[in-house]
Every structure is written in C-alpha cells, then in structure tokens.
Design an enzyme around this catalytic site. Structure first.
Site, PDB file in Angstrom:
ATOM      1  N   SER A  36       5.101  -6.723  -1.771  1.00 38.35           N
ATOM      2  CA  SER A  36       4.902  -6.822  -0.328  1.00 38.35           C
ATOM      3  C   SER A  36       5.377  -8.172   0.183  1.00 38.35           C
ATOM      4  O   SER A  36       5.130  -9.205  -0.452  1.00 38.35           O
ATOM      5  CB  SER A  36       3.415  -6.635  -0.002  1.00 38.35           C
ATOM      6  N   GLY A  37       6.018  -8.185   1.349  1.00 40.27           N
ATOM      7  CA  GLY A  37       6.611  -9.402   1.889  1.00 40.27           C
ATOM      8  C   GLY A  37       5.623 -10.459   2.321  1.00 40.27           C
ATOM      9  O   GLY A  37       5.869 -11.655   2.153  1.00 40.27           O
ATOM     10  N   HIS A  38       4.488 -10.063   2.884  1.00 36.24           N
ATOM     11  CA  HIS A  38       3.606 -11.059   3.488  1.00 36.24           C
ATOM     12  C   HIS A  38       2.773 -11.824   2.467  1.00 36.24           C
ATOM     13  O   HIS A  38       2.023 -12.739   2.835  1.00 36.24           O
ATOM     14  CB  HIS A  38       2.699 -10.413   4.552  1.00 36.24           C
TER      15      HIS A  38
ATOM     16  N   CYS B  56      -8.843  -6.354   2.097  1.00 35.17           N
ATOM     17  CA  CYS B  56      -8.878  -4.945   2.481  1.00 35.17           C
ATOM     18  C   CYS B  56     -10.287  -4.365   2.436  1.00 35.17           C
ATOM     19  O   CYS B  56     -10.518  -3.250   2.897  1.00 35.17           O
ATOM     20  CB  CYS B  56      -7.970  -4.128   1.558  1.00 35.17           C
TER      21      CYS B  56
ATOM     22  N   GLN C 252       0.535  -9.182  -5.858  1.00 35.08           N
ATOM     23  CA  GLN C 252       0.094 -10.570  -5.946  1.00 35.08           C
ATOM     24  C   GLN C 252       0.997 -11.427  -6.828  1.00 35.08           C
ATOM     25  O   GLN C 252       0.966 -12.660  -6.723  1.00 35.08           O
ATOM     26  CB  GLN C 252      -1.341 -10.631  -6.491  1.00 35.08           C
TER      27      GLN C 252
ATOM     28  N   THR D 276       0.829  -1.205   0.000  1.00 35.14           N
ATOM     29  CA  THR D 276       0.000   0.000   0.000  1.00 35.14           C
ATOM     30  C   THR D 276       0.861   1.251   0.000  1.00 35.14           C
ATOM     31  O   THR D 276       0.598   2.201  -0.754  1.00 35.14           O
ATOM     32  CB  THR D 276      -0.953  -0.008   1.211  1.00 35.14           C
TER      33      THR D 276
ATOM     34  N   THR E 225      14.056   5.022  10.348  1.00 30.91           N
ATOM     35  CA  THR E 225      15.005   3.957  10.647  1.00 30.91           C
ATOM     36  C   THR E 225      14.577   2.667   9.966  1.00 30.91           C
ATOM     37  O   THR E 225      13.418   2.260  10.049  1.00 30.91           O
ATOM     38  CB  THR E 225      15.082   3.732  12.172  1.00 30.91           C
TER      39      THR E 225
ATOM     40  N   ASN F 245      -5.759  -9.168  -7.726  1.00 32.36           N
ATOM     41  CA  ASN F 245      -5.764  -9.837  -6.429  1.00 32.36           C
ATOM     42  C   ASN F 245      -7.033 -10.639  -6.161  1.00 32.36           C
ATOM     43  O   ASN F 245      -7.044 -11.531  -5.316  1.00 32.36           O
ATOM     44  CB  ASN F 245      -5.565  -8.808  -5.301  1.00 32.36           C
TER      45      ASN F 245
END
Length: 393
Positions: free
Chosen positions: A200-202, A326, A180, A73, A238, A152
């Site tokens: 996106s990682g997840h 979402c 996706q 996002t 950071t 998606n």
C-alpha cells in the site's frame, strides 16, 4: 500550534513533497484516460508502465506481474478470494495465522461461510509463525498459504522465505501481506518464494487510495473487479494515474534510502526500547526483540488502560496508537496481543509507537519523559496497582 510528535507511521505516513510534486501534473495537465486511443491520453499508459517497472525492480519481479489496486485491503481480498475461486477444483483449504491483519482474517471468515476451510496457525510469545507448523497443516486439498511479512502491531518479521519454500515444495501457492514491510525492509519475491504480495502506498510516504498486488506469472488468479479491460483484464476501472505516479515516486525514494533509513530507525528504536525498559517498571516489550521492523516499538504497561494513555499523550502533542488503526473503534483487546499469550488486562494497556526518518533523539526523550509521568499518574489512580503495591510491601 502545540508541539507535535508523530509516532503512528504504521497507521499512515506523511506524503512526501517530492511525491506530491510528481502527482500534481496528472490532475491538471496530463489528465487523459490511459485507455483512450489518442496520443494525449495514451501517453499516460506509458507513465503507468514506468511505475510498474520501478516497483518490480525493487521486488526483483517482472513489470507485468504488478497490478495496481486501491490499497492493501483490496490486494489482500483479491489474493484470497480470487485464488479460492480459481483453485476450488483442487481443494478448499487455506492456511493463515492468528495475527494477520483483519483484511486477511475477515476475508477468511467470508470464505468459510462459502464452504472453504481455514486453518489459523498459532504463534509463539514473540509473534513468530513456526514453519514446521505450516508444513504440518498442509493437506492434499490446501490451495493457499497466507502469512504476513511483518506484523502491523508488534513489528515481528516472519520467516517468509522458509514458509514460501515449504509451500512450493508441497505445490501450494504462497501469499504475503507486506503492507508494513514493503520498501521498509528488503524483499525479493524469488528469494522469498512469494507467489503473491500485497502493498500500500500510504505506508511509505505515498498517497492513500493506491496499492498493488504482485502476482507471479503463471498463477491462475481471477479478476476481482469486473468491467473494463484495465490491468490486463484482471482489475477493471479507470486507472488512478496520479496515485500510481505517486506510488512509483514513493517507492523510488524509499528504495534509494532504505538501508540508511533502516540503520537510523533501528538505532533510535533500540534507544527508545532501552529507555522505557530501564525507566518504567512493570512493562513488557511485545514482538521479537531483533526480528522486528526497524521503526516499530510496542509495549504493554500493567495496571493502566491504553485508551487513557493515548488521550494523555495526545494532550502532550504525541500521536501514537494502541494497535491497528483499522480497529481503533473497538473496545476489545488486540487479537494480536491475545494470540501471543497476553491476558486481557495487560493487552488493554498497550502502546504502539512507530518512528520514521524524521523522528529525532530529542523527540524520543520528550516522549519517554512524558510517558513516565503519565504511566505513573494513571497507576496512582488504579486500585489494581494499589493492591499490587501492598502485596509487594
């Protein structure tokens, strides 16, 4: 514990044990801030660089073109808003499609309120964007085209290389939301003519809260988060070192097994589609039959409500969804299903099942056997179905 069959991998995936193991030392042992000058902390800067190289290698990109973010996002928001600001002198026209993720659509709405004009392209009944329609929509003041790599909800894979080629021929930047698709299907940014790409990682057995934006060298995009000089002064804050390490490990694992995983998931996906079509009447496969993600199955079942279907599947230990996670709290039918031409009453009865490499044929058989019973039960309580059957008699 009751039987659990998880078929909602498009919403999120299980973080793999190898990824967790790779991350753990960066919480408790190598916890230094990469921006600090002393060796203990500065070593983490090298670790971050290594993860960039892993990701860039999978995309055919350069490591200094990978910018870490908090997820898909943020990457989508950054690509659209920062490009709009940077290229406003050239024009304020953006092209996208009607089936984009809301991270794109709502950002476009935000930009429209600030004087930008957005063209939302139609798709065909399978969810495909027509490259000719993209070209026809380009104007002298067009500054960006954003079309998702794969949808998606219905899994359709778009003709990205051709759209990117058209964008470049007209001197327009091209962004793709590949959340996706990345590490699920092969993507090369040069072959696909991509200037910016979100991931996106997840979605690939990595941790939540980490992603990246690929930005081709030379693209004049501005900072999205202001503060420090991190991410080459383009994204302050950071660095999430454990998350970045986890993402890099997830990408490394996914790339190594991609072809084998694709072959397995496609075979299982097609088996699931075939059983549903043969054994459950009055259903419709949503999305392109062949040009779709290896693990995606999306059906609409007439005369039932998707929410009731999901609840009854959950009682059988089956996790699935009606569309994007979402928008799961919304009562409105999927904007994607409406865009491909489904009427409201059919769009409401939709089910998305997304597999992974741990899904078995036995799991699929269990799901279909229960799905048949549940659909039949729900239809037996539907006045619409009763009227339909009487008319068929």
């Amino acid at each position: 514990m009751k039987k659990l069959i998880y078929l909602d991998n498009a919403a999120t995936t299980k973080t793999s044990p190898e990824v967790v193991s790779a991350m753990l030392p960066y919480f408790t042992e190598h916890y230094g801030n990469p921006s600090s000058v002393y060796g203990f902390a500065a070593a983490n800067k090298e670790v971050i660089t290594k993860q960039r190289e892993i990701i860039a290698g999978v995309l055919g990109a350069k490591s200094n073109e990978i910018y870490f973010t908090a997820g898909g996002t943020e990457s989508d928001n950054w690509a659209l808003t920062a490009t709009a600001e940077a290229y406003a002198a050239k024009g304020k026209h953006i092209i996208t499609s009607k089936i984009e993720h809301h991270a794109i659509l709502h950002t476009c709405e935000y930009l429209e309120k600030r004087g930008y004009e957005v063209t939302y392209l139609d798709v065909d009944e399978n969810g495909l964007v027509d490259p000719k329609a993209v070209e026809a929509a380009i104007r002298p003041d067009t500054i960006l085209i954003s079309v998702m790599f794969a949808n998606n909800e219905i899994g359709t894979i778009e003709p990205i290389a051709e759209i990117g080629r058209i964008a470049h021929e007209h001197g327009v930047l091209f962004h793709t939301d590949a959340v996706q698709a990345f590490a699920h299907v092969p993507i090369n940014v040069d072959e696909c003519n991509i200037d910016m790409l979100s991931a996106s990682g997840h979605k690939l057995n990595g941790p939540k809260g980490i992603g990246f934006l690929y930005i081709r060298k030379g693209v004049k995009i501005r900072s999205f988060i202001h503060g420090g000089a991190q991410e080459r002064k383009r994204r302050a804050g950071t660095e999430n070192v454990p998350g970045i390490v986890g993402l890099g490990k997830a990408v490394e694992l996914a790339a190594a097994s991609m072809q084998e995983r694709m072959d397995y998931e496609i075979e299982l996906r097609d088996y699931l589609i075939d059983r549903i079509e043969k054994e459950i009447p009055y259903c419709r496969l949503n999305g392109d039959r062949k040009k779709r993600l290896p693990n995606n199955v999306n059906f609409s079942f007439r005369f039932i409500e998707g929410e009731s279907l999901l609840i009854m599947l959950d009682m059988k230990g089956i996790c699935a969804s009606s569309g994007s996670a979402c928008t799961s709290g919304s009562l409105d039918p999927s904007h994607v299903l409406l865009a491909i031409g489904l009427p409201h009453e059919i769009a409401h009865g939709s089910l998305r099942m997304t597999l992974d490499e741990e899904t078995t044929r036995e799991d699929v058989d269990y799901v279909v056997d229960n799905l048949k019973e549940i659909v039949a039960q729900l239809r037996s309580m539907s006045p619409l179905y009763e009227d339909f059957v009487k008319k068929q008699a």
